[in-house]
Design a protein around this motif. Structure first.
Motif, PDB file in Angstrom:
ATOM      1  N   ILE A 122     -27.056  32.160 -74.379  1.00 17.05           N
ATOM      2  CA  ILE A 122     -27.364  33.138 -73.338  1.00 17.05           C
ATOM      3  C   ILE A 122     -26.033  33.651 -72.804  1.00 17.05           C
ATOM      4  CG2 ILE A 122     -28.349  33.531 -71.049  1.00 17.05           C
ATOM      5  CD1 ILE A 122     -30.463  31.449 -71.643  1.00 17.05           C
ATOM      6  N   ALA A 123     -25.835  34.956 -72.893  1.00 20.14           N
ATOM      7  CA  ALA A 123     -24.612  35.573 -72.382  1.00 20.14           C
ATOM      8  C   ALA A 123     -24.817  35.964 -70.930  1.00 20.14           C
ATOM      9  CB  ALA A 123     -24.259  36.805 -73.213  1.00 20.14           C
ATOM     10  N   ILE A 124     -23.788  35.758 -70.120  1.00 16.36           N
ATOM     11  CA  ILE A 124     -23.851  36.127 -68.715  1.00 16.36           C
ATOM     12  C   ILE A 124     -22.822  37.208 -68.433  1.00 16.36           C
ATOM     13  CG2 ILE A 124     -22.301  34.220 -68.059  1.00 16.36           C
ATOM     14  CD1 ILE A 124     -24.004  34.089 -65.407  1.00 16.36           C
ATOM     15  N   ALA A 125     -23.213  38.195 -67.670  1.00 12.37           N
ATOM     16  CA  ALA A 125     -22.340  39.331 -67.380  1.00 12.37           C
ATOM     17  C   ALA A 125     -21.120  38.891 -66.587  1.00 12.37           C
ATOM     18  CB  ALA A 125     -23.111  40.395 -66.599  1.00 12.37           C
ATOM     19  N   ASP A 126     -19.984  39.495 -66.920  1.00 12.24           N
ATOM     20  CA  ASP A 126     -18.761  39.293 -66.149  1.00 12.24           C
ATOM     21  C   ASP A 126     -18.007  40.612 -66.135  1.00 12.24           C
ATOM     22  OD1 ASP A 126     -16.895  37.196 -64.860  1.00 12.24           O
ATOM     23  OD2 ASP A 126     -15.574  38.292 -66.220  1.00 12.24           O
ATOM     24  N   ALA A 127     -17.369  40.905 -65.018  1.00 15.31           N
ATOM     25  CA  ALA A 127     -16.712  42.207 -64.849  1.00 15.31           C
ATOM     26  C   ALA A 127     -15.684  42.482 -65.937  1.00 15.31           C
ATOM     27  CB  ALA A 127     -16.052  42.277 -63.476  1.00 15.31           C
ATOM     28  N   VAL A 187     -26.017  27.354 -75.231  1.00 13.75           N
ATOM     29  CA  VAL A 187     -24.698  27.664 -74.681  1.00 13.75           C
ATOM     30  C   VAL A 187     -24.792  28.856 -73.731  1.00 13.75           C
ATOM     31  CG1 VAL A 187     -22.365  28.485 -75.253  1.00 13.75           C
ATOM     32  CG2 VAL A 187     -23.474  26.751 -76.686  1.00 13.75           C
ATOM     33  N   PHE A 188     -24.012  28.790 -72.653  1.00 14.74           N
ATOM     34  CA  PHE A 188     -23.826  29.935 -71.760  1.00 14.74           C
ATOM     35  C   PHE A 188     -22.388  30.406 -71.888  1.00 14.74           C
ATOM     36  CE2 PHE A 188     -27.659  28.219 -69.948  1.00 14.74           C
ATOM     37  CZ  PHE A 188     -28.337  29.331 -69.458  1.00 14.74           C
ATOM     38  N   GLU A 189     -22.214  31.689 -72.165  1.00 14.53           N
ATOM     39  CA  GLU A 189     -20.895  32.284 -72.388  1.00 14.53           C
ATOM     40  C   GLU A 189     -20.839  33.684 -71.791  1.00 14.53           C
ATOM     41  OE1 GLU A 189     -17.914  32.419 -73.430  1.00 14.53           O
ATOM     42  OE2 GLU A 189     -17.491  30.537 -74.484  1.00 14.53           O
ATOM     43  N   ASP A 190     -19.619  34.154 -71.534  1.00 22.59           N
ATOM     44  CA  ASP A 190     -19.461  35.511 -70.998  1.00 22.59           C
ATOM     45  C   ASP A 190     -18.727  36.436 -71.945  1.00 22.59           C
ATOM     46  OD1 ASP A 190     -16.350  35.775 -69.518  1.00 22.59           O
ATOM     47  OD2 ASP A 190     -17.070  33.852 -70.244  1.00 22.59           O
ATOM     48  N   THR A 191     -18.038  35.920 -72.963  1.00 24.30           N
ATOM     49  CA  THR A 191     -17.235  36.762 -73.841  1.00 24.30           C
ATOM     50  C   THR A 191     -17.839  36.841 -75.241  1.00 24.30           C
ATOM     51  OG1 THR A 191     -15.838  34.963 -74.674  1.00 24.30           O
ATOM     52  CG2 THR A 191     -15.150  36.045 -72.604  1.00 24.30           C
ATOM     53  N   TYR A 192     -17.445  37.884 -75.960  1.00 19.94           N
ATOM     54  CA  TYR A 192     -17.911  38.043 -77.336  1.00 19.94           C
ATOM     55  C   TYR A 192     -17.408  36.886 -78.205  1.00 19.94           C
ATOM     56  CZ  TYR A 192     -19.046  40.186 -81.807  1.00 19.94           C
ATOM     57  OH  TYR A 192     -19.564  40.422 -83.050  1.00 19.94           O
ATOM     58  N   ALA A 193     -16.131  36.527 -78.040  1.00 17.11           N
ATOM     59  CA  ALA A 193     -15.573  35.425 -78.837  1.00 17.11           C
ATOM     60  C   ALA A 193     -16.317  34.120 -78.580  1.00 17.11           C
ATOM     61  CB  ALA A 193     -14.091  35.244 -78.525  1.00 17.11           C
ATOM     62  N   GLY A 194     -16.687  33.887 -77.314  1.00 19.49           N
ATOM     63  CA  GLY A 194     -17.411  32.672 -76.969  1.00 19.49           C
ATOM     64  C   GLY A 194     -18.820  32.655 -77.529  1.00 19.49           C
ATOM     65  N   VAL A 195     -19.501  33.790 -77.429  1.00 20.12           N
ATOM     66  CA  VAL A 195     -20.857  33.888 -77.981  1.00 20.12           C
ATOM     67  C   VAL A 195     -20.815  33.686 -79.491  1.00 20.12           C
ATOM     68  CG1 VAL A 195     -22.819  35.433 -78.372  1.00 20.12           C
ATOM     69  CG2 VAL A 195     -21.728  35.351 -76.119  1.00 20.12           C
ATOM     70  N   LEU A 196     -19.837  34.301 -80.140  1.00 22.75           N
ATOM     71  CA  LEU A 196     -19.706  34.163 -81.588  1.00 22.75           C
ATOM     72  C   LEU A 196     -19.426  32.708 -81.980  1.00 22.75           C
ATOM     73  CD1 LEU A 196     -19.613  35.463 -84.361  1.00 22.75           C
ATOM     74  CD2 LEU A 196     -17.211  36.070 -83.938  1.00 22.75           C
ATOM     75  N   ILE A 217     -24.479  23.620 -72.862  1.00 23.48           N
ATOM     76  CA  ILE A 217     -23.020  23.632 -72.863  1.00 23.48           C
ATOM     77  C   ILE A 217     -22.549  24.939 -72.221  1.00 23.48           C
ATOM     78  CG2 ILE A 217     -20.930  23.496 -74.263  1.00 23.48           C
ATOM     79  CD1 ILE A 217     -22.614  22.104 -76.430  1.00 23.48           C
ATOM     80  N   PHE A 218     -21.643  24.820 -71.287  1.00 21.87           N
ATOM     81  CA  PHE A 218     -21.152  25.982 -70.556  1.00 21.87           C
ATOM     82  C   PHE A 218     -19.690  26.267 -70.880  1.00 21.87           C
ATOM     83  CE2 PHE A 218     -24.464  24.082 -67.971  1.00 21.87           C
ATOM     84  CZ  PHE A 218     -25.199  25.169 -67.502  1.00 21.87           C
ATOM     85  N   ASP A 219     -19.381  27.530 -71.040  1.00 21.54           N
ATOM     86  CA  ASP A 219     -18.010  27.976 -70.894  1.00 21.54           C
ATOM     87  C   ASP A 219     -17.686  27.856 -69.406  1.00 21.54           C
ATOM     88  OD1 ASP A 219     -15.534  29.446 -71.444  1.00 21.54           O
ATOM     89  OD2 ASP A 219     -16.528  31.112 -70.432  1.00 21.54           O
ATOM     90  N   LEU A 220     -16.416  27.920 -69.037  1.00 21.95           N
ATOM     91  CA  LEU A 220     -16.037  27.791 -67.632  1.00 21.95           C
ATOM     92  C   LEU A 220     -15.670  29.135 -67.006  1.00 21.95           C
ATOM     93  CD1 LEU A 220     -15.423  25.895 -65.213  1.00 21.95           C
ATOM     94  CD2 LEU A 220     -13.088  25.699 -66.114  1.00 21.95           C
ATOM     95  N   ASP A 221     -14.564  29.713 -67.434  1.00 19.55           N
ATOM     96  CA  ASP A 221     -14.061  30.944 -66.823  1.00 19.55           C
ATOM     97  C   ASP A 221     -14.939  32.142 -67.171  1.00 19.55           C
ATOM     98  OD1 ASP A 221     -11.260  30.200 -65.648  1.00 19.55           O
ATOM     99  OD2 ASP A 221     -11.366  29.208 -67.592  1.00 19.55           O
ATOM    100  N   GLY A 222     -15.404  32.829 -66.138  1.00 25.21           N
ATOM    101  CA  GLY A 222     -16.273  33.978 -66.348  1.00 25.21           C
ATOM    102  C   GLY A 222     -17.734  33.609 -66.517  1.00 25.21           C
ATOM    103  N   THR A 223     -18.003  32.320 -66.674  1.00 24.24           N
ATOM    104  CA  THR A 223     -19.377  31.845 -66.854  1.00 24.24           C
ATOM    105  C   THR A 223     -19.825  31.051 -65.641  1.00 24.24           C
ATOM    106  OG1 THR A 223     -19.133  31.807 -69.268  1.00 24.24           O
ATOM    107  CG2 THR A 223     -20.932  30.502 -68.325  1.00 24.24           C
ATOM    108  N   LEU A 224     -19.192  29.905 -65.393  1.00 24.79           N
ATOM    109  CA  LEU A 224     -19.514  29.113 -64.207  1.00 24.79           C
ATOM    110  C   LEU A 224     -18.731  29.579 -62.985  1.00 24.79           C
ATOM    111  CD1 LEU A 224     -19.630  25.476 -65.662  1.00 24.79           C
ATOM    112  CD2 LEU A 224     -21.577  26.880 -64.955  1.00 24.79           C
TER     113      LEU A 224
END
Length: 217
Positions: free
Chosen positions: A185-190, A166-175, A9-16
């Motif tokens: 798995i967290a992915i880096a985003d600026a 799950v792939f996420e870029d934010t703390y709220a999403g990972v939580l 499952i992917f987040d969209l913004d900042g992830t994909l």
């Protein structure tokens, strides 16, 4: 972590897609029109909220006269060209999605964004055939960091939460994903680099780019 899962499952913004910077600029422009400077804590505070939750937060915090639908409509109008024409995929996304598809791993999206904007950018990059479920936080009771959105996508995919990654870029999403009982798995985003260490400490793994894991074993 990829080998023994049934769904991703992917987040969209900042992830994909590389789009988080757009929303800060929209917030700046939206508030500036009303003579309100951007509060330093705003992006962190609204992180993970659904489109509707964010509109309600803006209305309450900034004492806006507009109703929620008008607030969301203005944001949509400000963002639609970006999502339809300008937002790029993050590096390695297409190759990684193709690899998962070849392994018959189910895929879904759980996003805090509006459905129309999500569909616009997904359509722009021809990603729709990869996904069996696309859900927004407005379709569940509570947005991230609550687990509702990820549990809903897992339900759509007919996969137990513990078998999802799950792939996420934010703390709220990972939580949110951890609260759903899923691996993350967290992915880096600026836009989230300032608290990357917090994200690292919570996620099961942290990557700079999908190029690090484009081959699914």
């Amino acid at each position: 972590m990829i080998k023994d899962i049934e769904a991703v499952i992917f987040d969209l913004d900042g992830t994909l897609v590389d789009s988080m910077w757009i929303w800060k600029q929209i917030d700046i422009d939206y508030l500036e029109k009303r003579g309100i400077p951007l509060p330093e804590d705003l992006q962190k505070t609204i992180e993970g909220m659904s489109f509707t939750e964010t509109a309600k937060y803006f209305k309450d915090r900034f004492q806006l006269s507009e109703n929620l639908e008008d607030i969301k409509k203005e944001w949509m109008e400000m963002a639609e060209d970006f999502y339809a024409n300008q937002i790029p995929l993050k590096n390695g996304v297409w190759t990684f999605l193709s690899s998962l598809q070849q392994k018959n791993i189910k895929m879904g999206i759980g996003t805090s964004n509006a459905k129309d904007l999500a569909q616009a950018v997904i359509g722009k990059h021809n990603l729709l055939p990869f996904f069996h479920s696309i859900r927004t936080s407005c379709e569940v009771e509570k947005g991230k960091p609550h687990p509702d959105i990820f549990l809903k996508v897992a339900e759509d995919l007919k996969v137990k939460p513990e078998a999802c990654l799950v792939f996420e870029d934010t703390y709220a999403g990972v939580l949110a994903a951890k609260r759903a009982g899923m691996r993350v798995i967290a992915i880096a985003d600026a836009t989230s680099l300032a608290y990357a260490e917090e994200i690292r400490s919570l996620a099961d793994q942290y990557i700079e780019s999908f190029e690090e894991i484009v081959q699914v074993g």
